[in-house]
Design an enzyme around this catalytic site. Structure first.
Site, PDB file in Angstrom:
ATOM      1  CB  CYS A   1      -0.919  -0.009   1.220  1.00 28.10           C
ATOM      2  SG  CYS A   1      -2.329   1.094   0.991  1.00 28.10           S
TER       3      CYS A   1
ATOM      4  CG  ASP B   1      -4.608  -0.508  10.472  1.00 30.75           C
ATOM      5  OD1 ASP B   1      -3.533  -0.878  10.984  1.00 30.75           O
ATOM      6  OD2 ASP B   1      -4.710   0.539   9.793  1.00 30.75           O
TER       7      ASP B   1
END
Ligand SMILES: O=C(O)c1ccccc1N[C@@H]1O[C@H](COP(=O)(O)O)[C@@H](O)[C@H]1O
Length: 205
Positions: free
Chosen positions: A6, A122
């Site tokens: 990412c 996360d």
């Protein structure tokens, strides 16, 4: 194991990750040191192979704005990293990844109510909503029964990804900070991360 890299901002790093076997690449359109704009993302995405996921990362952006950016950039997936109501975003014909901050058992219980194609685990927000390079207690997610929809993120790096996979058994692992040096994507770290993740035997532990 599927791998998402990412926070890409250059054609060079994106092509490198794709050639090394990444399954998904993420582009951040939210407030972040990795933020890019739709036209910049398009320049990168048009160079990428067909089958790889091109994921747009958004934080509390409107469905209309996301649709506009997705069209310009050529996104295939939408990652919602704020407090979005996912049902509003699922009408755009793109698969939706919803992030959840994991701090306690209750956060894991909440996952069952979320309507999304994939759930991204996360750590709680730091300076930004995501991409802070901090890990959460993976043991909290060790008993999850929806693993085929789980993407594990937060503080992963080439050294810890193997243990992370063997603890959580996710569908995909996602990394940003852990493959950077001095704030820039590090091609060697990307290669090692992908090799470690894809070479991990989940039953080895
Ligand atoms: O990467 C960013 O800058 C970012 C900004 C705002 C929301 C999400 C962001 N990235 C996502 O955060 C997680 C964890 O990243 P890290 O490996 O801990 O740095 C990951 O899902 C990124 O897609």
């Amino acid at each position: 194991m599927k791998v998402k890299i990412c926070g890409l901002k250059t054609v060079e790093a994106a092509l490198h990750a794709a050639h090394e076997g990444a399954d998904a690449l993420g582009f951040v359109f939210a407030r972040s040191k990795r933020q890019i704009y739709a036209e910049q993302a398009r320049e990168i995405i048009q160079e990428l192979p067909e089958g790889i996921w091109k994921v747009g990362v958004f934080v509390n952006e409107t469905p209309e704005k996301i649709a506009e950016i997705a069209e310009i950039a050529g996104l295939t997936h939408i990652q919602l990293h704020g407090e979005e109501e996912t049902s509003l975003y699922r009408k755009q014909g793109k698969e939706v990844i919803k992030s959840v901050s994991i701090k306690t058992e209750e956060d894991i219980d909440r996952i069952r109510q979320i309507e999304a194609d994939y759930i991204l685990l996360d750590s709680p927000p730091g300076h930004y909503k995501g991409g802070n390079g901090t890990k959460f207690n993976w043991e909290l997610a060790a008993g999850l029964e929806v693993r085929n929809r789980v993407i594990l993120a937060g503080g992963l790096n080439p050294e810890n990804v193997k243990t992370a996979i063997q603890t959580v058994h996710p569908f995909m692992v996602d990394v940003s900070s852990g493959v950077e040096t001095e704030g820039e994507k590090d091609l060697a770290k990307i290669s090692v991360f992908i090799r470690e993740a894809k070479g991990t035997r989940e039953d080895e532990k």
